[in-house]
Design a protein around this motif. Structure first.
Motif, short mmCIF file in Angstrom:
data_model
loop_
_atom_site.label_atom_id
_atom_site.label_comp_id
_atom_site.label_asym_id
_atom_site.label_seq_id
_atom_site.Cartn_x
_atom_site.Cartn_y
_atom_site.Cartn_z
N GLY A 115 0.91 -0.99 -0.18
CA GLY A 115 0.08 0.02 0.02
C GLY A 115 0.79 1.25 -0.07
O GLY A 115 2.27 1.22 0.62
N ALA A 116 0.31 2.22 -0.42
CA ALA A 116 0.95 3.53 -0.61
C ALA A 116 -0.21 4.54 -0.35
O ALA A 116 -1.31 4.64 -0.96
CB ALA A 116 1.70 3.79 -1.83
N VAL A 117 0.25 5.83 0.34
CA VAL A 117 -0.45 6.96 0.70
C VAL A 117 0.11 7.93 0.04
O VAL A 117 1.28 8.18 0.74
CB VAL A 117 -1.09 7.06 2.09
N ALA A 118 -0.30 8.73 -0.88
CA ALA A 118 0.32 9.98 -1.31
C ALA A 118 -0.34 11.39 -0.49
O ALA A 118 -1.51 11.16 -0.45
CB ALA A 118 0.00 9.99 -2.80
N LEU A 119 0.44 12.15 -0.17
CA LEU A 119 0.24 13.47 0.50
C LEU A 119 0.62 14.46 -0.59
O LEU A 119 1.69 15.17 0.15
CB LEU A 119 0.45 13.38 2.08
#
Length: 256
Positions: A115-119
């Protein structure tokens, strides 16, 4: 196909989609757009199209569950399912704020595999294959800081904060709140009252990779790629704080 690992692909897609969203917002604002709902809708659609195209090119055999796409339930027979939120925090995005996110996660054989979360608003992408070190607390007995909604904190979280003797840090989207715990800006995130799998899959994958505790309010595991994608509650915190947070949640729930 790029040859990227699943986690690297998740990060690459999330980060690139974030840049697409920043460009869309700038384009609309420069053109004089003022309708926040229209700005949010345009961002959602453009990011959805971008992510769908990348996944179709890079992982054509995999299924996809996205907030912005029809779910025909064929994913229930798939071994690999990408769980996507193209724009988590439409209100924050459309208002020109920084506290929104892009979620890209992979579920494989019963578990979150990547998983990855871009901010994009702060220029950072958190990823499960290279999670940041969660900053240590100087005093484990100090009051806990809870990430809460800026616009509509729930009665439950208000009660949890009271029960724990803690404080609050107000911010936007769900993904941004989970990442705030990973990044050390908050000590815990407790939510109840309505989320879906795409709201938490990528953030939980990153939080787990960073060594954080994550569960439902009752302590049961977070489960994904279910027929019913409603997944309304969660707890995310450091393992050392889990008993304190769970006790506060139990006490607050008993009061309700």
């Amino acid at each position: 196909m790029s040859g990227l690992t699943d986690a690297a692909l998740a990060a690459d897609i999330a980060e690139a989609a974030g840049q697409v969203l920043l460009a869309v917002r700038e384009e609309l604002l420069d053109s004089g757009a003022e309708d926040q709902r229209a700005i949010a809708k345009a961002g959602d659609q453009r990011a959805q199209d971008f992510i769908a195209e990348r996944l179709a090119a890079e992982r054509p055999q995999d299924a996809v569950l996205s907030e912005e796409a029809k779910d025909d339930l064929s994913r229930l027979d798939a071994a690999r399912v990408w769980i996507i939120d193209p724009l988590d925090g439409t209100k924050e995005f459309s208002q020109g704020r920084h506290d929104w996110a892009v979620h890209v996660a992979l579920w494989e054989d019963g578990e979150l595999a990547a998983g990855a979360v871009a901010l994009p608003g702060i220029g950072q992408t958190l990823r499960s294959d290279d999670p940041p070190a969660v900053p240590a607390r100087e005093d484990d007995s100090a009051p806990l800081r809870f990430a809460i909604s800026r616009s509509h904190p729930s009665e439950l979280i208000t009660a949890v904060i009271e029960e724990s003797g803690g404080g609050s840090v107000a911010m936007g989207s769900a993904g941004f709140k989970v990442c705030a715990v990973v990044r050390g800006e908050a000590d815990a995130y407790v939510h109840a009252g309505g989320q879906f799998e795409w709201d938490s899959a990528a953030p939980i994958a990153v939080a787990r990779a960073a060594g954080l505790f994550a569960s439902r309010l009752d302590g049961s595991p977070m489960r994904y790629n279910q027929r019913d994608v409603y997944l309304p509650d969660l707890i995310v915190c450091r393992p050392a704080d889990a008993d304190r947070v769970r006790a506060a949640v139990d006490a607050a729930t008993a009061r309700a």
